[in-house]
Design a protein around this motif. Sequence first.
Motif, PDB file in Angstrom:
ATOM      1  N   THR A  25     -10.800   4.916  -0.828  1.00 14.22           N
ATOM      2  CA  THR A  25     -10.770   4.826   0.642  1.00 14.22           C
ATOM      3  C   THR A  25     -10.037   3.330   0.468  1.00 14.22           C
ATOM      4  OG1 THR A  25     -12.783   5.904   0.831  1.00 14.22           O
ATOM      5  CG2 THR A  25     -12.278   4.119   2.445  1.00 14.22           C
ATOM      6  N   ALA A  26     -10.529   2.269  -0.290  1.00 13.31           N
ATOM      7  CA  ALA A  26      -9.848   1.032  -0.357  1.00 13.31           C
ATOM      8  C   ALA A  26      -8.318   1.247  -0.385  1.00 13.31           C
ATOM      9  CB  ALA A  26     -10.361   0.247  -1.365  1.00 13.31           C
ATOM     10  N   THR A  27      -7.778   2.078  -1.483  1.00 14.35           N
ATOM     11  CA  THR A  27      -6.493   2.391  -1.559  1.00 14.35           C
ATOM     12  C   THR A  27      -5.773   2.773  -0.101  1.00 14.35           C
ATOM     13  OG1 THR A  27      -6.804   2.944  -3.832  1.00 14.35           O
ATOM     14  CG2 THR A  27      -4.590   3.417  -2.970  1.00 14.35           C
ATOM     15  N   LEU A  28      -6.336   3.784   0.421  1.00 16.14           N
ATOM     16  CA  LEU A  28      -5.686   4.007   1.631  1.00 16.14           C
ATOM     17  C   LEU A  28      -5.717   3.177   2.575  1.00 16.14           C
ATOM     18  CD1 LEU A  28      -7.381   7.725   1.935  1.00 16.14           C
ATOM     19  CD2 LEU A  28      -4.961   7.139   1.842  1.00 16.14           C
ATOM     20  N   ALA A  29      -6.953   2.289   2.916  1.00 17.80           N
ATOM     21  CA  ALA A  29      -6.999   1.074   3.760  1.00 17.80           C
ATOM     22  C   ALA A  29      -5.768   0.288   3.546  1.00 17.80           C
ATOM     23  CB  ALA A  29      -8.462   0.683   3.711  1.00 17.80           C
ATOM     24  N   TRP A  30      -5.427  -0.181   2.238  1.00 14.71           N
ATOM     25  CA  TRP A  30      -4.694  -1.151   2.086  1.00 14.71           C
ATOM     26  C   TRP A  30      -3.234  -0.753   2.435  1.00 14.71           C
ATOM     27  CZ3 TRP A  30      -4.743  -6.193   1.857  1.00 14.71           C
ATOM     28  CH2 TRP A  30      -3.697  -6.868   1.489  1.00 14.71           C
ATOM     29  N   GLU A  31      -2.869   0.656   2.265  1.00 12.01           N
ATOM     30  CA  GLU A  31      -1.761   1.168   2.372  1.00 12.01           C
ATOM     31  C   GLU A  31      -1.380   1.353   4.004  1.00 12.01           C
ATOM     32  OE1 GLU A  31      -0.819   4.881   0.278  1.00 12.01           O
ATOM     33  OE2 GLU A  31      -0.125   3.466  -1.630  1.00 12.01           O
ATOM     34  N   VAL A  32      -2.411   1.628   4.804  1.00 13.34           N
ATOM     35  CA  VAL A  32      -2.276   1.647   6.069  1.00 13.34           C
ATOM     36  C   VAL A  32      -1.822   0.398   6.630  1.00 13.34           C
ATOM     37  CG1 VAL A  32      -3.383   2.029   8.226  1.00 13.34           C
ATOM     38  CG2 VAL A  32      -3.815   3.677   6.198  1.00 13.34           C
ATOM     39  N   LEU A  33      -2.598  -0.617   6.179  1.00 17.31           N
ATOM     40  CA  LEU A  33      -2.256  -2.005   6.486  1.00 17.31           C
ATOM     41  C   LEU A  33      -1.069  -2.464   6.115  1.00 17.31           C
ATOM     42  CD1 LEU A  33      -3.353  -4.753   7.459  1.00 17.31           C
ATOM     43  CD2 LEU A  33      -4.025  -5.372   5.394  1.00 17.31           C
ATOM     44  N   ALA A  61      11.274 -11.563   1.872  1.00 18.60           N
ATOM     45  CA  ALA A  61      11.127 -11.778   0.718  1.00 18.60           C
ATOM     46  C   ALA A  61       9.703 -12.371   0.030  1.00 18.60           C
ATOM     47  CB  ALA A  61      12.251 -12.203  -0.048  1.00 18.60           C
ATOM     48  N   ARG A  62       9.513 -13.662   0.940  1.00 23.94           N
ATOM     49  CA  ARG A  62       8.310 -14.358   0.402  1.00 23.94           C
ATOM     50  C   ARG A  62       6.920 -13.581   0.672  1.00 23.94           C
ATOM     51  NH1 ARG A  62      11.699 -19.081   1.589  1.00 23.94           N
ATOM     52  NH2 ARG A  62      11.031 -18.843   3.728  1.00 23.94           N
ATOM     53  N   THR A  63       7.131 -13.092   2.040  1.00 22.84           N
ATOM     54  CA  THR A  63       5.885 -12.542   2.439  1.00 22.84           C
ATOM     55  C   THR A  63       5.830 -11.277   1.566  1.00 22.84           C
ATOM     56  OG1 THR A  63       6.438 -12.914   4.734  1.00 22.84           O
ATOM     57  CG2 THR A  63       5.100 -11.175   4.623  1.00 22.84           C
ATOM     58  N   MET A  64       6.657 -10.388   1.308  1.00 20.10           N
ATOM     59  CA  MET A  64       6.628  -9.304   0.459  1.00 20.10           C
ATOM     60  C   MET A  64       5.853  -9.529  -0.953  1.00 20.10           C
ATOM     61  SD  MET A  64       9.789  -6.605  -0.351  1.00 20.10           S
ATOM     62  CE  MET A  64      10.538  -8.009  -1.464  1.00 20.10           C
ATOM     63  N   VAL A  65       6.337 -10.519  -1.669  1.00 19.96           N
ATOM     64  CA  VAL A  65       5.707 -10.827  -2.773  1.00 19.96           C
ATOM     65  C   VAL A  65       4.335 -11.531  -2.609  1.00 19.96           C
ATOM     66  CG1 VAL A  65       6.143 -12.638  -4.694  1.00 19.96           C
ATOM     67  CG2 VAL A  65       8.060 -11.396  -3.677  1.00 19.96           C
ATOM     68  N   GLY A  66       4.181 -12.084  -1.609  1.00 22.05           N
ATOM     69  CA  GLY A  66       2.757 -12.485  -1.263  1.00 22.05           C
ATOM     70  C   GLY A  66       1.724 -11.193  -1.206  1.00 22.05           C
ATOM     71  N   ILE A  67       2.286 -10.237  -0.591  1.00 17.48           N
ATOM     72  CA  ILE A  67       1.715  -8.973  -0.397  1.00 17.48           C
ATOM     73  C   ILE A  67       1.421  -8.320  -1.905  1.00 17.48           C
ATOM     74  CG2 ILE A  67       1.690  -6.406   0.261  1.00 17.48           C
ATOM     75  CD1 ILE A  67       0.961  -8.343   2.543  1.00 17.48           C
ATOM     76  N   TRP A  68       2.326  -8.448  -2.819  1.00 18.99           N
ATOM     77  CA  TRP A  68       2.212  -7.813  -4.039  1.00 18.99           C
ATOM     78  C   TRP A  68       1.069  -8.750  -4.723  1.00 18.99           C
ATOM     79  CZ3 TRP A  68       8.014  -7.299  -5.658  1.00 18.99           C
ATOM     80  CH2 TRP A  68       8.719  -6.433  -4.799  1.00 18.99           C
ATOM     81  N   VAL A  69       1.130  -9.835  -4.782  1.00 22.30           N
ATOM     82  CA  VAL A  69      -0.049 -10.664  -5.561  1.00 22.30           C
ATOM     83  C   VAL A  69      -1.220 -10.395  -4.779  1.00 22.30           C
ATOM     84  CG1 VAL A  69      -0.541 -13.121  -5.758  1.00 22.30           C
ATOM     85  CG2 VAL A  69       1.891 -12.601  -6.074  1.00 22.30           C
ATOM     86  N   VAL A  70      -1.598 -10.275  -3.455  1.00 17.02           N
ATOM     87  CA  VAL A  70      -2.741 -10.215  -3.186  1.00 17.02           C
ATOM     88  C   VAL A  70      -3.249  -8.676  -3.218  1.00 17.02           C
ATOM     89  CG1 VAL A  70      -3.771 -10.051  -0.819  1.00 17.02           C
ATOM     90  CG2 VAL A  70      -2.502 -12.031  -1.411  1.00 17.02           C
ATOM     91  N   THR A  71      -2.592  -7.761  -3.432  1.00 19.72           N
ATOM     92  CA  THR A  71      -2.685  -6.280  -3.385  1.00 19.72           C
ATOM     93  C   THR A  71      -3.994  -6.154  -4.291  1.00 19.72           C
ATOM     94  OG1 THR A  71      -0.838  -5.490  -2.559  1.00 19.72           O
ATOM     95  CG2 THR A  71      -2.026  -3.972  -3.913  1.00 19.72           C
ATOM     96  N   PRO A  72      -3.949  -6.375  -5.629  1.00 10.15           N
ATOM     97  CA  PRO A  72      -5.106  -5.952  -6.449  1.00 10.15           C
ATOM     98  C   PRO A  72      -6.339  -6.701  -6.104  1.00 10.15           C
ATOM     99  CG  PRO A  72      -3.392  -7.152  -7.579  1.00 10.15           C
ATOM    100  CD  PRO A  72      -2.919  -6.647  -6.470  1.00 10.15           C
TER     101      PRO A  72
END
Length: 338
Positions: free
Chosen positions: A98-106, A307-318
């Motif tokens: 559920t957490a994985t799906l919620a993050w992917e939707v976001l 690019a900065r926003t995208m990398v920020g998302i990657w860092v925050v994801t886990p």
Amino acid sequence: MSPLLLSLVVLLALVMAYYNGFHDASNAVSTAITTRSLRESTALGMAAILNLLGALLGMAMIGLSLPWALHLLGLEPLAAQLVDAPDVLALCLLAIITATLAWEVLTWWMGMPSSTWHSFFGGVLGVSLIAGSSAPWGRFATILAISVVGPLLAIGISFAVMQALLALIRTQRVRIDHVRFAQTVTAGLVATGHGIADSRIPLAVVAIAVIPLGLPTGASLALMLLIALAMAAGTFMGGHRIIRTIGRRLTDLSASQGLAAESTSAGLMGLGAIGLEFPMSSSHSLASSVIGAGVAMGPRQVRWNVARTMVGIWVVTPIATAVIAGSIAAVLRELPLV
């Protein structure tokens, strides 16, 4: 595991497979669509078929077993602690999915590519801590290492490939129609690689749920086929928000840049799936490769704010999925479900 919880785990695993295909369709087709090497409907159809074949190929390459599934997902410590409480393990799986799906939707709503692998492992970490189990820190460290090294490799290799392509184009040894054809081939390779790598997550989840029941081989094969079909169906629908980010918002892609990015991504994904125990994120490798191809045309060709926003998302994801999954697991444990 109760029939209700078993059904919910399998159902959510299929939903995750579908949404993974939908979310990550951009990895295979965004550059080909943007550069008009392929029509959108043709590109999505091709990617769906090759995702299906890749998923089936990936499943054929593994020895499906409970130890394999637990190790792949970093769930060995949690499963060992809950060996006498299968329903609690099912609730943990539901929280992680559920957490994985919620993050992917976001991230889809934001139009940002993100890694399903990183989302899932973040969820595993959060649930393990809530359950009082030893967290899979070794697997998490591997994720962090690949998260840093992988994109940097992708940028560097894509930059070099783009420079080589520009040199060949200047000598007129390579024409634009050659580039477009090659881009179609590399798009197919990325789609196949995505199917091989990402189908393993829902497959492992289902394996953890059903293998202890001793299902016959026919039933297991049917579930494997359903996972592959769900991923292919999601790919065919295509996550257009992320396609626009990869193909237009990061940089103005040319066919040559698309070829450099896709060939780099396909190579790194192959290395991750075959040469490494942990697959490399197709989202990270392709987006980073697009940046590398853009830099080869000049640093100003890349929109660094995106690019900065995208990398920020990657860092925050886990971190985000760890918090979400842990919170969901804490709530589920208080409900009269077990």
